[in-house]
Enzyme design. Structure first.
Site, PDB file in Angstrom:
ATOM      1  N   CYS B 121      42.538  33.412  57.534  1.00 11.33           N
ATOM      2  CA  CYS B 121      41.212  32.872  57.237  1.00 11.33           C
ATOM      3  C   CYS B 121      41.222  31.424  57.688  1.00 11.33           C
ATOM      4  O   CYS B 121      41.801  30.568  57.039  1.00 11.33           O
ATOM      5  CB  CYS B 121      40.867  32.979  55.757  1.00 11.33           C
ATOM      6  SG  CYS B 121      39.269  32.233  55.385  1.00 11.33           S
ATOM      7  N   CYS B 124      38.947  29.056  55.227  1.00 13.31           N
ATOM      8  CA  CYS B 124      39.305  28.780  53.831  1.00 13.31           C
ATOM      9  C   CYS B 124      40.631  29.472  53.585  1.00 13.31           C
ATOM     10  O   CYS B 124      41.624  29.126  54.216  1.00 13.31           O
ATOM     11  CB  CYS B 124      38.200  29.287  52.908  1.00 13.31           C
ATOM     12  SG  CYS B 124      38.525  28.943  51.192  1.00 13.31           S
ATOM     13  N   SER B 125      40.665  30.422  52.689  1.00 17.29           N
ATOM     14  CA  SER B 125      41.875  31.210  52.489  1.00 17.29           C
ATOM     15  C   SER B 125      41.468  32.565  51.962  1.00 17.29           C
ATOM     16  O   SER B 125      42.102  33.116  51.068  1.00 17.29           O
ATOM     17  CB  SER B 125      42.812  30.529  51.492  1.00 17.29           C
ATOM     18  OG  SER B 125      43.021  29.200  51.872  1.00 17.29           O
ATOM     19  N   CYS B 126      40.384  33.096  52.516  1.00 15.76           N
ATOM     20  CA  CYS B 126      39.882  34.386  52.057  1.00 15.76           C
ATOM     21  C   CYS B 126      40.946  35.443  52.295  1.00 15.76           C
ATOM     22  O   CYS B 126      41.585  35.465  53.346  1.00 15.76           O
ATOM     23  CB  CYS B 126      38.590  34.728  52.779  1.00 15.76           C
ATOM     24  SG  CYS B 126      37.337  33.448  52.531  1.00 15.76           S
TER      25      CYS B 126
END
Lengths: 102, 213
Positions: B121, B124-126
């Site tokens: 991601c 973000c850090s999905c």
């Protein structure tokens, strides 16, 4: 112009593959977010927007959990759930506690 | 910070030792912010302290075992695999996993002898938290988010995975609304073995599912 959070394709050093387990306070941040989402106080896109509005400096100098707790508190203030005065009073009060860690 | 203070004026406390002795004892600005926000929300009745405790317990209980069970089932049940690739949410719900955390689309991408998939991601850090739990620290790192889309083979090599040149590497960039999970290939000669073969990293795509050594 791409946003500061949009890291795809940037140069960066080696990946630290050694893992760090989340600490209790980091898990608390996740728990707050989960509860606020479930209670309908915050939406996932509002959280994303807040993360993307922290500013490059705050974003890149903070850890993942630090960014997320800033985004949560900004959103809660924006939505009138908590006020700036309440928050600063509480932060000052925590400073005065003999043993502030929960 | 405060362990040498005199606590005589306070009520006795049961826990004088830190819960997590590993560097969780510095009161930074952001930690204070978390404490302040949490206390205010509890006082306003948005949730209780026990809700927070239960939420952490729930987070701790959400581990990659869920993903492993989904993959292991797809390996032995072609009908289930077809459903998983078509409607991953439904396929996961049919195994009893709650997918309510966020209203997101989950897409499962299948590895084949010619195609290797990996997820990232960049924004973000999905991450497919509903099946893998909280993302590992490196998944959230600047280096992984920046470089995976640009030089996936180099990055995979840092994880110890070298793929033949004739294998296509497909990098899937997640968003808040669309999360991916990799369906790794079943290692040869593992019929009848359990879902332990399916590691978290193989479902992210930085490793292959492997026979036990």
């Amino acid at each position: 112009m791409k946003g500061y959070h949009d890291l795809g394709g940037e140069s960066a050093g080696p990946i630290e593959t050694k893992e760090k387990e989340p600490t209790l306070w980091e898990k608390r941040v996740e728990a707050l977010l989960m509860l606020l989402t479930r209670r309908g106080v915050l939406k996932v896109d509002e959280n994303r927007r807040a993360l993307e509005s922290l500013g490059a400096d705050a974003y890149h100098n903070a850890t993942y959990a630090e960014r997320r707790v800033m985004a949560i508190s900004n959103n809660l203030i924006l939505k009138g759930v908590i006020s700036v005065d309440e928050l600063s009073a509480r932060l000052a009060e925590i400073d005065r506690r003999a043993d502030p860690l929960p | 910070m405060s362990e040498h203070h005199d606590h005589d004026h306070e009520a006795p406390r049961r826990h004088r030792h830190p819960l997590q002795p590993d560097a969780d004892d510095t009161l930074t600005y952001h930690r204070k912010l978390e404490i302040a926000v949490r206390e205010l929300l509890i006082e306003k009745g948005i949730f209780t302290a026990d809700d927070v405790r239960a939420a952490i317990e729930e987070l701790d209980g959400r581990t990659p075992d869920r993903g492993s069970r989904v993959v292991a089932r797809a390996w032995v049940d072609p009908e289930y695999k077809a459903l998983l690739l078509k409607d991953a949410r439904k396929a996961c719900e049919s195994l009893g996993f709650d997918m309510d955390l966020f209203d997101v689309t989950l897409t499962v991408v299948e590895n084949t002898p010619k195609v290797h998939n990996v997820i990232v991601c960049t924004l973000c850090s999905c991450y497919p938290r509903m099946l893998l739990g909280l993302p590992p620290s490196w998944y959230k790192s600047r280096a992984y988010r920046s470089r995976m889309v640009k030089e996936p083979r180099v990055v995979l090599k840092e994880f110890g995975l070298e793929l033949p040149e004739d294998v296509t590497v497909r990098v899937h960039d997640s968003t808040a609304d669309l999360r991916y999970l990799v369906l790794p290939m079943r290692p040869e000669g593992t019929a009848g073995m359990s879902d332990r073969l399916v590691t978290r990293d193989s479902m992210i795509g930085v490793a292959l599912a492997q026979r036990p050594r």
